[in-house]
Design an enzyme around this catalytic site. Sequence first.
Site, mmCIF file in Angstrom:
data_model
loop_
_atom_site.group_PDB
_atom_site.id
_atom_site.type_symbol
_atom_site.label_atom_id
_atom_site.label_comp_id
_atom_site.label_asym_id
_atom_site.label_seq_id
_atom_site.Cartn_x
_atom_site.Cartn_y
_atom_site.Cartn_z
ATOM 1 N N GLY A 169 0.654 -1.206 -0.038
ATOM 2 C CA GLY A 169 -0.205 0.002 -0.058
ATOM 3 C C GLY A 169 0.683 1.354 -0.070
ATOM 4 O O GLY A 169 0.158 2.547 -0.170
ATOM 5 N N CYS A 203 -27.809 -9.432 -17.260
ATOM 6 C CA CYS A 203 -27.050 -9.286 -18.584
ATOM 7 C C CYS A 203 -27.946 -9.535 -19.898
ATOM 8 O O CYS A 203 -28.477 -10.658 -19.879
ATOM 9 C CB CYS A 203 -25.743 -9.787 -18.509
ATOM 10 S SG CYS A 203 -24.848 -9.706 -20.154
ATOM 11 N N CYS A 210 -25.961 -12.707 -21.768
ATOM 12 C CA CYS A 210 -25.773 -13.831 -21.226
ATOM 13 C C CYS A 210 -26.396 -14.205 -19.920
ATOM 14 O O CYS A 210 -26.352 -15.315 -19.432
ATOM 15 C CB CYS A 210 -24.168 -13.986 -20.803
ATOM 16 S SG CYS A 210 -23.639 -13.042 -19.298
ATOM 17 N N CYS A 251 -22.837 -7.439 -19.412
ATOM 18 C CA CYS A 251 -21.418 -7.322 -18.679
ATOM 19 C C CYS A 251 -20.528 -6.730 -19.026
ATOM 20 O O CYS A 251 -20.054 -6.515 -19.888
ATOM 21 C CB CYS A 251 -21.001 -8.941 -18.603
ATOM 22 S SG CYS A 251 -22.082 -10.285 -17.949
ATOM 23 N N CYS A 267 -18.807 -12.504 -20.064
ATOM 24 C CA CYS A 267 -19.693 -12.696 -20.723
ATOM 25 C C CYS A 267 -19.717 -13.651 -21.912
ATOM 26 O O CYS A 267 -20.758 -14.469 -22.052
ATOM 27 C CB CYS A 267 -20.341 -11.444 -21.334
ATOM 28 S SG CYS A 267 -21.768 -11.271 -21.650
#
Lengths: 308, 266
Positions: free
Chosen positions: A42, A251, A254, A276, A282
Amino acid sequence: MSQTTQAQQSPATVDGYNYAYLDEQTKRMIRRATLKAVAIPGYQVPFGSREMPVPYGWGTGGIQLTASLVGPDDVFKCIDQGADDTTNAVSIRSFFAKVADVETTEATGDATIIQTRHRIPEEPLKDNQIMVYQVPQPEPLRGLEPRETETRAMHAYEEYGLQYVRLYESVARYGEVSSGAGYPVMIDERYIMSPSPIPKFDNPKMHMSEALHLFGAGREKRIYAVPPFTTVRSLAFDDYPFTVQSWDETCGLCGATDSYMDEVVLNDKNERMFVCSDSHYCAQRRAAGLFGPMAGHALAKEEGETEQ
Amino acid sequence: MSATAIAEAPAGPLLSARGVSKNYGHVVGCRNVDFELYPGEVLGIVGESGSGKTTLLKCLSGRLRPDEGSIQFALDGGEPQDIYELSEPDRRRLQREAWGFVHQNARDGLRMRVSAGANVAEPLMNLGNRHFGNMREQTIDWLQRVELDINRIDDNPKTFSGGMQQRIQIARNLVHGPSLVFMDEPTGGLDVSVQARLLDLIRNLVRRLNMAAVIVTHDLAVARLLADRLMVMQAGDVVETGLTDQVLDDPQHPYSQLLVSAVLQI
């Protein structure tokens, strides 16, 4: 993962350029910064960012990271807004295919290096994979404290009260923490980090992830990292816990309900669809025989169904 | 932070300065300043512009290391510590948690990009408060105490007038219950009626919360109203100290006499 000795010995793939575009000294410098970043999860490590053959904002930080990591035995995937077929993703992918002679793929599971701007793929990452993020603004405190000297002191002394001011503003104004992207996270309970412009939907995917996550900000000259199996906690208030986006729609192609959706306006009659954002995810679902309410739609037929 | 805690504390000084000097090259900022400030006491520093008031305040508040001398602060009635011998993170924590600093210009003391409410709540977040509802309540309470319209809690500070901004700044510096507040010309640049209300407000708050304060001002009326004790400065030196009424009614030093006689009478 790249094997540097092999990379150094392999001939330049484009005349007049070193392997993977950057010279070896630059790649070493970036690797040193990367190692330091991995050692201090970080923490933003300054590095000598180079001029790249693309403008700032097109992923210079990510390209430099990838160039320093990539070897001929790698498999490279590049996504922009989750999609493999957008201009930026296609360009960067062909760039590395050309200068690093690397195999490219759209399949998340096959890739060893995945360079991204806005998304983490839906498919869980594995321990042989490296995520490379293109970061426009690495400093999570920047919007509140313009002085770099001050933000550095705040990170050094763990003075993170200020970061919550941003959340406070959001809750006061919208009744929830509304920031959808670049949602600040606490890494290993020590450093607060901006996870770049990924949606907060993807924040939980970083928590205890098996893969190595590297963040490169070219213009800001910073590299930082989330090593494998590191805790990543999205900041929140006690009475306003962290939540991710969810959609009522499925979606259109899909039928997925649990992925990150893009809204697509279809015409001027207020028709729209959700799809998606992760194009490979997808496509995989459709190949497996799953389909959504708009599969085989007239519009799709006219334009030629997306090839996969 | 409560009044009883202070009453039970040993009667040692909260803040003490010993031989504090600061030069800017050949220019004298302040020279050999000594004083002690006790819990709940309000000290006024007066003098014309350029007399070293603000330099001294910066030294006292840990913002400017003096060339010579020491400044000691006793946190919660504990052992006095030299603030410049503390490590930087400890000194910053002290400044953040035990002190407040009200700037002359509210824009220097506020975050202009975030709302009034967030400005007031920030010190609470610095202290580790992570409960929004709880902080919201305290923020509203404080905006009421400084007589601001609570419907404007989420407005940006730049949409407020100068006097209102100053009141937001005061709320921001008192909300976390500091034991000591530094104020640099808190009413400078405000019109007289706003000044009067603000002074009244500060006086009430300081008295009710039993806070100690160091107030720098060139306005003797402000000093008269707020300060228990006065320090008169001229060209970097403290030329006279004493109880406020004593200094203003019976000034001893020629410069203090000049300062007092220069006040306009209406």
